[in-house]
Scaffold this active site. Structure first.
Site, PDB file in Angstrom:
ATOM      1  N   TRP A 170      36.330  37.060  11.138  1.00  0.00           N
ATOM      2  CA  TRP A 170      35.475  36.440  12.151  1.00  0.00           C
ATOM      3  C   TRP A 170      34.232  37.314  12.316  1.00  0.00           C
ATOM      4  O   TRP A 170      34.299  38.362  12.959  1.00  0.00           O
ATOM      5  CB  TRP A 170      36.232  36.307  13.468  1.00  0.00           C
ATOM      6  CG  TRP A 170      37.287  35.251  13.361  1.00  0.00           C
ATOM      7  CD1 TRP A 170      37.119  33.931  13.647  1.00  0.00           C
ATOM      8  CD2 TRP A 170      38.632  35.396  12.915  1.00  0.00           C
ATOM      9  NE1 TRP A 170      38.276  33.244  13.406  1.00  0.00           N
ATOM     10  CE2 TRP A 170      39.234  34.113  12.949  1.00  0.00           C
ATOM     11  CE3 TRP A 170      39.411  36.476  12.472  1.00  0.00           C
ATOM     12  CZ2 TRP A 170      40.544  33.891  12.572  1.00  0.00           C
ATOM     13  CZ3 TRP A 170      40.719  36.252  12.102  1.00  0.00           C
ATOM     14  CH2 TRP A 170      41.278  34.963  12.148  1.00  0.00           C
ATOM     15  N   HIS A 184      36.163  31.921  18.362  1.00  0.00           N
ATOM     16  CA  HIS A 184      36.939  30.673  18.300  1.00  0.00           C
ATOM     17  C   HIS A 184      37.425  30.372  19.706  1.00  0.00           C
ATOM     18  O   HIS A 184      37.363  31.229  20.585  1.00  0.00           O
ATOM     19  CB  HIS A 184      38.127  30.779  17.328  1.00  0.00           C
ATOM     20  CG  HIS A 184      38.898  32.061  17.420  1.00  0.00           C
ATOM     21  ND1 HIS A 184      39.780  32.492  16.472  1.00  0.00           N
ATOM     22  CD2 HIS A 184      38.911  33.043  18.366  1.00  0.00           C
ATOM     23  CE1 HIS A 184      40.299  33.649  16.819  1.00  0.00           C
ATOM     24  NE2 HIS A 184      39.788  33.998  17.963  1.00  0.00           N
ATOM     25  N   ARG A 210      29.401  32.985  15.655  1.00  0.00           N
ATOM     26  CA  ARG A 210      29.714  33.952  14.590  1.00  0.00           C
ATOM     27  C   ARG A 210      28.443  34.430  13.930  1.00  0.00           C
ATOM     28  O   ARG A 210      27.467  33.675  13.811  1.00  0.00           O
ATOM     29  CB  ARG A 210      30.638  33.321  13.538  1.00  0.00           C
ATOM     30  CG  ARG A 210      32.027  33.079  14.088  1.00  0.00           C
ATOM     31  CD  ARG A 210      33.002  32.561  13.061  1.00  0.00           C
ATOM     32  NE  ARG A 210      34.144  31.956  13.748  1.00  0.00           N
ATOM     33  CZ  ARG A 210      35.108  31.278  13.153  1.00  0.00           C
ATOM     34  NH1 ARG A 210      35.087  31.122  11.847  1.00  0.00           N
ATOM     35  NH2 ARG A 210      36.096  30.757  13.855  1.00  0.00           N
ATOM     36  N   GLN A 224      33.816  23.864  18.306  1.00  0.00           N
ATOM     37  CA  GLN A 224      35.171  23.872  17.791  1.00  0.00           C
ATOM     38  C   GLN A 224      36.083  23.150  18.786  1.00  0.00           C
ATOM     39  O   GLN A 224      35.748  23.033  19.962  1.00  0.00           O
ATOM     40  CB  GLN A 224      35.629  25.336  17.720  1.00  0.00           C
ATOM     41  CG  GLN A 224      36.472  25.653  16.522  1.00  0.00           C
ATOM     42  CD  GLN A 224      37.117  27.013  16.621  1.00  0.00           C
ATOM     43  OE1 GLN A 224      37.404  27.505  17.700  1.00  0.00           O
ATOM     44  NE2 GLN A 224      37.379  27.605  15.476  1.00  0.00           N
ATOM     45  N   VAL A 267      49.336  32.712  13.499  1.00  0.00           N
ATOM     46  CA  VAL A 267      50.344  31.681  13.193  1.00  0.00           C
ATOM     47  C   VAL A 267      51.240  32.130  12.036  1.00  0.00           C
ATOM     48  O   VAL A 267      50.817  32.874  11.155  1.00  0.00           O
ATOM     49  CB  VAL A 267      49.680  30.316  12.836  1.00  0.00           C
ATOM     50  CG1 VAL A 267      49.205  29.590  14.083  1.00  0.00           C
ATOM     51  CG2 VAL A 267      48.551  30.473  11.843  1.00  0.00           C
ATOM     52  N   ALA A 328      49.776  25.344  16.782  1.00  0.00           N
ATOM     53  CA  ALA A 328      48.361  25.426  17.162  1.00  0.00           C
ATOM     54  C   ALA A 328      47.518  24.930  16.003  1.00  0.00           C
ATOM     55  O   ALA A 328      47.949  24.958  14.850  1.00  0.00           O
ATOM     56  CB  ALA A 328      47.985  26.869  17.504  1.00  0.00           C
TER      57      ALA A 328
HETATM   58  N1  PHE Z   1      41.201  30.114  15.324  1.00  0.00           N
HETATM   59  C1  PHE Z   1      41.036  29.732  13.949  1.00  0.00           C
HETATM   60  C2  PHE Z   1      39.591  29.875  13.555  1.00  0.00           C
HETATM   61  O1  PHE Z   1      38.734  29.741  14.365  1.00  0.00           O
HETATM   62  C3  PHE Z   1      41.494  28.338  13.677  1.00  0.00           C
HETATM   63  C4  PHE Z   1      42.973  28.164  13.798  1.00  0.00           C
HETATM   64  C5  PHE Z   1      43.516  27.742  15.005  1.00  0.00           C
HETATM   65  C6  PHE Z   1      43.819  28.423  12.758  1.00  0.00           C
HETATM   66  C7  PHE Z   1      44.870  27.589  15.126  1.00  0.00           C
HETATM   67  C8  PHE Z   1      45.171  28.238  12.863  1.00  0.00           C
HETATM   68  C9  PHE Z   1      45.711  27.825  14.050  1.00  0.00           C
HETATM   69  O2  PHE Z   1      39.326  30.128  12.428  1.00  0.00           O
END
Ligand code: PHE
Length: 360
Positions: A170, A184, A210, A224, A267, A328
Site C-alpha cells: 500500500w 483502504h 495511495r 473503494q 485474510v 471480507a
Molecule cells: N483492503 C484490500 C485493498 O485495499 C482489499 C481487500 C479487502 C482484500 C478485503 C481482501 C479482503 O487492497
C-alpha cells in the site's frame, strides 16, 4: 376652425399617445421621451405658460388654469402609458422564463420553453447507489470512518505489523504527524468490529489514498467499497454466493466468475474474484479478431479481492475466532465504473467533463 394652442397641443399629444412602440422596452423609452418633450423644463406645455405675459389681466387666470389642467391631463395619461408598458415588460420577462411543470420535456422542447438544464448523477455515485441498494437488501449496513487514519487502524489491526514488507504494497502517504490518509476502507471494518458485537454485516464505501504514479489505471485518490460479514459459521461458501450474486448484478446474470488464490495479510485464505469479460465473452478477442478493449485480451477481469478474515484480525478487535468467523472483500469503485462503461482511462471520470457524464 383652428384650435387654440392649448386644444391643439392636447389633440396632437393624444394622437401621438395612441401609437405604441414595437416592444415594451421601446414603449417605455418612447413615453419618457414624450414626457420630456411636453412637460420638461424646455417642454411644450412649459412654453405655453411663458405666453401668459402676453395676455390681458382677464385672460391670464383662465389661460393659466387651462394650461394647468392640460399639464395634469397629459401627466396622467403619460403615467398610464408608462404603467401599461411596465406591465407588458414584466409579462414578457415572465413568459421568456416561463416554466410549466406539467409539460413533458418533449412538449416543452417543441414549444421552445426555456427549461433549466437537468442535472445527472456522476457514474461513480450511480454505482454507489446500486451497491448500497444491493447490499442493504442482503441485510448489510453502510459504515463510515475517518479518511485520515492512524497506522494501527490502517495496518497493525489488519495483521500488517510495522516493518512487515506487506506495508509496502500500500503505497502510503504519511502526514507530518505520522497519520495516514487511509489506503483502504478496511480500517472502517476494524472500527466497526471494535464498536459492535457480532453478528456484523457492513459495507464501507469511501475515498482512499495511495502514493501512486497517476496513469490510465491508477489514481492517488480513488473510491473503494469494502464489505465484512461476521457471524457464527460463516464460510467460504457464503462469500462465494454473496459475491457471485453481486457480480451478476453488476455485469449481468450470465457472467461467469472464478476465484484464484491471492495473498492479503488480513485474510486467510485470500482470493481474487475474476469475472469473465462481458465484452468478448472470455475469448479475449472481438468480432473481427481485434484484441478485446475491456480485458485487453485476457478474457477475465480482476474485480474483487476477498477472503476469510484472519483470526489475528478478529482477535485484534476482541472477537473470538473460535466462536465467530468472517469474510471480507474490497472493490475499487472507479475501476468497476471504468469496466462497466468500457472507459479506457480512469482520469476521464474525474475530468469534470459534462459530455462524458451525460453519456454514461
Ligand atoms: N483492503 C484490500 C485493498 O485495499 C482489499 C481487500 C479487502 C482484500 C478485503 C481482501 C479482503 O487492497
Amino acid at each position: 376652425m383652428s384650435l387654440d394652442p392649448i386644444s391643439q397641443l392636447l389633440a396632437d399629444f393624444q394622437a401621438e399617445a395612441a401609437a405604441t412602440a414595437a416592444s415594451p422596452a421601446e414603449e417605455l423609452l418612447r413615453v419618457e421621451a414624450l414626457r420630456v418633450r411636453l412637460l420638461g423644463k424646455k417642454g411644450e406645455v412649459t412654453a405655453l405658460l411663458r405666453q401668459l405675459g402676453q395676455l390681458s389681466a382677464e385672460e391670464r387666470p383662465v389661460f393659466g388654469q387651462r394650461v394647468n389642467t392640460l399639464k395634469e391631463q397629459i401627466g396622467e395619461q403619460l403615467d398610464a402609458l408608462r404603467s401599461a408598458a411596465q406591465l407588458a415588460a414584466e409579462q414578457a420577462e415572465l413568459e421568456a422564463g416561463w416554466l410549466d411543470p406539467t409539460l413533458s420535456t418533449a412538449a416543452a422542447g417543441a414549444l421552445a420553453v426555456n427549461l433549466p438544464a437537468r442535472g445527472q448523477k456522476h457514474p461513480i455515485t450511480r454505482l454507489l447507489d446500486i451497491v448500497i441498494e444491493h447490499f442493504t437488501g442482503l441485510g448489510f449496513e453502510v459504515a463510515s470512518g475517518p479518511e485520515i487514519e492512524d497506522t494501527w487502524h490502517n495496518f497493525d489491526a489488519l495483521n500488517i505489523p510495522d516493518n512487515h514488507p506487506a506495508r509496502d504494497v500500500w503505497d502510503t502517504f504519511y502526514t507530518t504527524k505520522g497519520e495516514v490518509p487511509r489506503t483502504h476502507t478496511s480500517s472502517v471494518q476494524i472500527r466497526t468490529m471494535l464498536s459492535q458485537k457480532p453478528p456484523i454485516r457492513v459495507i464501507s464505501p469511501g475515498k482512499c489514498f495511495r502514493n501512486e504514479t497517476i496513469d490510465a489505471t491508477h489514481l492517488a485518490a480513488f473510491n473503494q467499497c469494502e464489505g465484512l460479514y461476521v457471524d457464527r459459521g460463516v464460510t467460504l461458501g457464503h462469500l462465494k454466493a454473496t459475491l457471485e450474486g453481486w457480480v451478476q448484478r453488476l455485469f449481468g446474470p450470465e457472467v461467469k466468475v472464478r476465484f484464484r488464490p491471492a495473498f492479503y495479510p488480513f485474510v486467510e485464505p485470500g482470493l481474487d474474484l475474476d469475472a469473465q469479460c462481458f465484452l468478448c465473452g472470455g475469448g479475449g478477442h472481438l468480432a473481427g479478431g481485434a484484441t478485446c478493449t475491456v480485458c485487453r485480451g485476457k478474457g477475465w477481469l480482476e474485480v474483487i479481492p476477498c477472503g476469510m478474515v484472519h483470526p489475528n484480525v478478529l482477535r485484534n478487535c476482541g472477537i473470538d475466532p473460535d466462536e465467530w468467523s468472517a469474510f471480507a472483500f474490497g472493490m475499487g469503485f472507479d475501476r468497476l465504473v471504468m469496466l462497466q462503461n468500457g472507459i479506457d482511462d480512469l482520469r476521464r471520470l474525474y475530468s469534470g467533463r459534462l459530455d462524458l457524464v451525460r453519456q454514461l
